[in-house]
Design an enzyme around this catalytic site. Structure first.
Site: not given
Ligand code: PMM
Length: 272
Positions: A213, A249
């Site tokens: 991210k 994840r």
């Protein structure tokens, strides 16, 4: 003392032309299936198949098209005994995916994007990941105003839990996710990670999705390729494990598998 357990590894499989870090690489069904198998060989415990990018500004995908993308991949992987989750905000896609063999519905909107989702989640009997979400990401950082991010994320997710349970979703099937990067700026993501115990205090398993991210990119030299976010991601996997996360994840399963193996060895060493 109970044995410490390591979190499950959820490997990301984006069957999309436009996801932010791997867009287009697995858009062809055969390539997607091969990558799903590769993720499992690398140590993924489950494969998260998504047909719609959640990146800010990405094109919204109609359920028909999303189903066309994910169902063949899910059937093939589930048919080989692999545990599959479907990353979707659409009830119709969730229903088709469960029918094809998925046993987890991973909904980044926690049922807010599609009012039919709670009913489908309830009737399917699948596990359901409810992620903290404040709306579609038309612009980066939209809806990112908080007085106390950890408290508000926990309370807003708890409100979703109540609505989902009211709609018939079994409590034991719920998994919560703080939704890193979704309507959160970098310091807010770090605060959520550092205060993960507050989300855990609700008593549900917690999934952490930090992989690649933007807030990790912000720590790297400008222009660093997205794969350089895999080392910080693996470090977060270890820290999330120590904080008691149920699953992480990630895109780079190998790095997280190795990092968690080190933690596992450390933990057994500490038991003598
Ligand atoms: N992040 C993305 C997509 N799906 N699902 C969950 N449960 N948690 C997340 O943090 C999450 C998610 C972001 O998109 P990507 O697939 O391109 O990483």
């Amino acid at each position: 003392m109970p044995e410490p357990t390591l979190p499950l590894i959820m490997g990301v499989l984006n069957v999309t032309p436009d996801s932010f870090s791997d867009g287009g690489r697995w858009f062809d069904p055969d390539a997607a299936i091969a990558h799903g198998l590769e993720l499992v060989a690398q140590g993924a415990d489950l494969v998260d198949v998504g047909g719609e990018s959640t990146r800010p500004g990405a094109a919204l995908v109609e359920p028909d098209e999303e189903i066309r993308r994910v169902v063949p991949v899910i059937s093939e992987l589930a048919g080989r005994g692999i545990r599959v989750s479907v990353d979707t905000m659409h009830a119709a896609t969730a229903a088709a995916a469960v029918e094809a063999g998925a046993d987890v519905i991973n909904d980044v909107s926690a049922g807010l994007a599609d009012t039919a989702m709670a009913r489908i989640a309830a009737s399917s009997g699948a596990y359901y990941v409810a992620m903290h979400w404040r709306g579609h990401l038309g612009v980066v950082d939209s809806h990112a105003d908080y007085d106390d991010v950890a408290r508000e994320v926990r309370d807003e997710l708890f409100a979703r839990v109540e609505a989902l349970v009211e709609a018939g979703v079994a409590r034991e099937r719920l998994i919560l996710d703080p939704g890193l990067g979704f309507s959160k700026r970098a310091p807010q993501n770090w605060e959520l990670l550092g205060r993960l115990d507050e989300l855990q205090s609700l008593g549900f398993p917690v999934l952490v999705g930090a992989s690649r991210k933007r807030f990790l990119g912000a720590m790297l030299p400008e222009g660093a390729p997205v794969e350089e976010r895999d080392l910080p991601t693996a470090v977060i996997s270890v820290l999330a494990a120590q904080a008691g996360a149920w699953a992480v994840r990630v895109h780079d399963v190998t790095a997280t598998r190795r990092a968690l193996d080190v933690l596992g060895a450390w933990q057994s060493g500490s038991r003598g």
